[in-house]
Design an enzyme around this catalytic site. Structure first.
Site, PDB file in Angstrom:
ATOM      1  N   LYS A   1      36.780  53.642  41.267  1.00 46.67           N
ATOM      2  CA  LYS A   1      35.769  54.357  40.477  1.00 46.67           C
ATOM      3  C   LYS A   1      34.580  54.708  41.365  1.00 46.67           C
ATOM      4  CE  LYS A   1      36.804  52.160  36.033  1.00 46.67           C
ATOM      5  NZ  LYS A   1      37.089  53.357  35.227  1.00 46.67           N
TER       6      LYS A   1
ATOM      7  N   ARG B   1      46.468  50.642  29.510  1.00 43.68           N
ATOM      8  CA  ARG B   1      47.662  50.964  28.734  1.00 43.68           C
ATOM      9  C   ARG B   1      48.899  50.286  29.329  1.00 43.68           C
ATOM     10  NH1 ARG B   1      46.571  57.220  29.771  1.00 43.68           N
ATOM     11  NH2 ARG B   1      44.507  56.323  30.062  1.00 43.68           N
TER      12      ARG B   1
ATOM     13  N   ASP C   1      35.382  45.137  30.654  1.00 43.16           N
ATOM     14  CA  ASP C   1      36.686  45.729  30.350  1.00 43.16           C
ATOM     15  C   ASP C   1      37.659  44.750  29.679  1.00 43.16           C
ATOM     16  OD1 ASP C   1      37.940  48.174  30.281  1.00 43.16           O
ATOM     17  OD2 ASP C   1      38.989  47.891  32.181  1.00 43.16           O
TER      18      ASP C   1
HETATM   19  N1  BES Z   1      38.232  50.753  31.474  1.00 42.60           N
HETATM   20  C1  BES Z   1      38.356  52.149  31.578  1.00 42.60           C
HETATM   21  C2  BES Z   1      37.800  52.887  30.369  1.00 42.60           C
HETATM   22  C3  BES Z   1      36.306  52.802  30.168  1.00 42.60           C
HETATM   23  C4  BES Z   1      35.503  53.831  30.581  1.00 42.60           C
HETATM   24  C5  BES Z   1      35.738  51.735  29.512  1.00 42.60           C
HETATM   25  C6  BES Z   1      34.145  53.773  30.360  1.00 42.60           C
HETATM   26  C7  BES Z   1      34.370  51.672  29.299  1.00 42.60           C
HETATM   27  C8  BES Z   1      33.575  52.704  29.723  1.00 42.60           C
HETATM   28  C9  BES Z   1      39.826  52.552  31.733  1.00 42.60           C
HETATM   29  O1  BES Z   1      40.635  51.637  32.358  1.00 42.60           O
HETATM   30  C10 BES Z   1      39.831  53.790  32.594  1.00 42.60           C
HETATM   31  O2  BES Z   1      39.407  53.706  33.692  1.00 42.60           O
HETATM   32  N2  BES Z   1      40.287  54.900  32.024  1.00 42.60           N
HETATM   33  C11 BES Z   1      40.327  56.131  32.724  1.00 42.60           C
HETATM   34  C12 BES Z   1      41.646  56.801  32.428  1.00 42.60           C
HETATM   35  C13 BES Z   1      41.922  57.980  33.288  1.00 42.60           C
HETATM   36  C14 BES Z   1      42.202  57.562  34.707  1.00 42.60           C
HETATM   37  C15 BES Z   1      43.117  58.704  32.725  1.00 42.60           C
HETATM   38  C16 BES Z   1      39.165  56.979  32.228  1.00 42.60           C
HETATM   39  O3  BES Z   1      38.864  56.946  31.031  1.00 42.60           O
HETATM   40  O4  BES Z   1      38.545  57.630  33.039  1.00 42.60           O
HETATM   41 ZN    ZN Z   2      39.986  49.613  32.206  1.00 44.69          ZN
HETATM   42 ZN    ZN Z   3      40.578  51.825  34.525  1.00 45.25          ZN
END
Ligand code: BES
Ligand code: ZN
Ligand code: ZN
Length: 503
Positions: A278, A352, A289
């Site tokens: 990230k 997921r 998370d």
């Molecule tokens: N844990 C994150 C989702 C998240 C984002 C939680 C912001 C709390 C605040 C999840 O694992 C993630 O990173 N999702 C990605 C998915 C993408 C790569 C398809 C996202 O939402 O950017």
């Molecule tokens: Zn996550």
């Molecule tokens: Zn993630």
């Protein structure tokens, strides 16, 4: 906090602060507020008349009262009578408790909001008054070396009622409210804990401790066991970390062998994104998370204490999503416990993956209903905004209805997203059975539907709490930080399932 019930006149109670209320626009206080007004020679009436207080919701006014055994009265607004409901009760209790915290009062006496002129159910009002108060007095102080505020936080709440016939309902509501608020605050503590204090093994230890304090059984599936079960998706997420993944299994037993409600919570104790690292902004918040997992732990605590006659299995797949020489890579293909193969498009779409193995395990254990809770996507915040509605994807209208009706009592809000077959198509892979990122927009839907591929058509609801598990601003009963969202709704759902089994 200690919570008591006193059969007394509020004007006679000994406390550091007493809380009374007023509807918007009322010029002449009635009931307990009227009694306090009389004891203060009409001072509340004067405050209203001068325009300092008009009863709108969240408004508070501190009045110093040398005439009473208690040094201060806190007046809280209930808002417009026609908009009044149980959530307003919770909010009024929270706003009043916020004012109490500022005055550094420790022993607080309150009337139960909503019962008199409000006309709402007595037990529900007592429950909401206690919930709002206890949730508003929550602070996360664990890592502060100077915790002065902690020292002066309220330590006793007394519900005061003069009429004896209300006491049985208040006693029940008080107990439920205390159990639900404490379970929510327990979940908040787990979520607020830094990642280095809550890795998968430490979270498993918390679950063991929870079980040892009550009647839950706790089983921790370690890495060897996950391998034996073939949980390739959960193992893949955890393979980049020095701390191995695990699965927490907590069970509360009811008498009906034909019903098993499974609550499944995402337990990513830190999400760096993995090889799809990230960007730095807000990356510290990725310690949250595991908020879905924490919500399941909180709900299991409350269920254990409320003892509904239904079997509930809490499952929390835990892993730390980190990049390393061992980490999962984009382009890899992994095999889930069901045998389905998954093409990894992004290692940041890890939630997921571990949920896939966890919901499949729930089905293997005989789950008749599955609810998963997860901080699954940033996309849910784009769809529904932050801090208001959690998202919902489901395959069963009946379970959605049950969940929404549980939520109407808890004050938590959920919005169902569409799940038409066209969305499912977006998860198709060209080299494996499925891919872990959808093709195009609608990311909260495709993420939810991915999990739904592993529930074998059992009634299932997915709750995306990425936009609601953490609050950036203060609310009436919510400070900055973890919200503990879904603890109260999930618990209420279990209680309702038990009610139905008995009927
Ligand atoms: N844990 C994150 C989702 C998240 C984002 C939680 C912001 C709390 C605040 C999840 O694992 C993630 O990173 N999702 C990605 C998915 C993408 C790569 C398809 C996202 O939402 O950017
Ligand atoms: Zn996550
Ligand atoms: Zn993630």
């Amino acid at each position: 906090m200690r919570v008591d019930l006193a059969n007394q006149d509020i004007t006679a109670i000994q406390a550091d602060a007493i809380i009374v209320n007023l509807f918007e626009g009322v010029r002449e206080p009635q009931g307990a507020t009227g009694a306090v007004n009389r004891a203060l020679d009409g001072l509340i009436g004067t405050i209203i008349e001068k325009g300092d207080f008009d009863g709108r919701s969240h408004q508070t006014q501190v009045i110093y009262t040398p005439q009473l055994p208690t040094p201060r009265v806190i007046l809280v607004g209930l808002g417009k009578k026609e908009e009044f409901d149980i959530e307003r009760v919770r909010q009024a209790a929270g706003s009043a408790m916020g004012a109490c915290c500022k005055t550094r009062s420790r022993r607080i006496a309150t009337i139960v909001h909503g019962v008199g002129i409000g006309g709402l159910d007595a037990e529900a009002c007592a429950q909401a008054t206690v919930e709002g108060s206890l949730l508003a007095a929550y602070r996360y102080q664990t890592h502060r070396t100077r915790s002065e505020e902690d020292m002066s936080l309220p330590d006793t709440l007394i519900l005061v009622e003069r009429e004896e016939d209300k006491l049985p309902a208040f006693t029940k509501g008080l107990e439920r409210g205390q159990i639900l608020a404490e379970a929510t605050n327990y979940a908040r503590d787990l979520v607020n804990a830094p990642g280095n204090f809550s890795n998968p093994l430490q979270l498993a230890e918390s679950a063991r401790k929870l079980a040892s304090q009550g009647n839950l059984t706790c089983d921790i599936l370690n890495k060897d066991k996950l391998e034996e079960l073939g949980m390739g998706a959960l193992l893949a997420v955890g393979q980049g970390s020095a701390v191995p993944p695990c699965m927490i299994v907590l069970t509360h037993r009811g008498s009906d062998p034909d019903q098993l409600l499974s609550l499944v919570g995402k337990g990513i104790t830190y999400d760096s994104g993995g090889i799809n690292l990230k960007s730095g902004k807000n990356m510290e918040l990725m310690r949250n998370d595991m908020a879905g997992g924490a919500a399941v732990l909180g709900a299991m605590q409350a269920i254990d204490r409320l003892k509904p006659d239904v079997t509930v299995m809490g499952l929390i797949p835990c892993a730390e999503n980190l990049p390393s020489g061992h980490a999962l890579k984009p382009g890899d293909v992994v095999t889930a416990m069901t045998g389905k193969t998954i093409e990894i498009i992004s290692t940041d779409a890890e939630g997921r993956l571990l949920l896939a193995d966890a919901v499949a395990y729930a089905v293997l254990q005989g789950a008749t209903h599955v609810v998963d809770v997860a901080t699954l996507t940033g996309a849910i915040g784009i769809a529904l905004g932050e801090g208001i509605y959690s998202g919902m994807v489901a395959n069963n209208d009946e379970l959605v209805k049950d969940l929404l009706s549980a939520a109407s009592l808890s004050g938590e809000r959920f919005w169902r997203l569409p799940s038409d077959p066209e969305y499912r198509e977006l998860n198709k892979s060209s080299i494996a059975d499925i891919r872990n990122v959808g093709d195009g927009l609608g990311g909260a839907i495709t993420a939810g539907l991915f999990v739904g591929e592993f529930v074998a058509d059992k009634p299932w609801v997915h709750l995306d709490i990425a936009g609601t598990c953490y609050s950036k601003k203060e609310g009436p009963y919510q400070g900055r930080g973890a919200t503990g969202v879904t603890v109260r709704t999930l618990t209420e759902l279990a209680v309702r399932k038990a009610g139905r089994a008995q009927a």
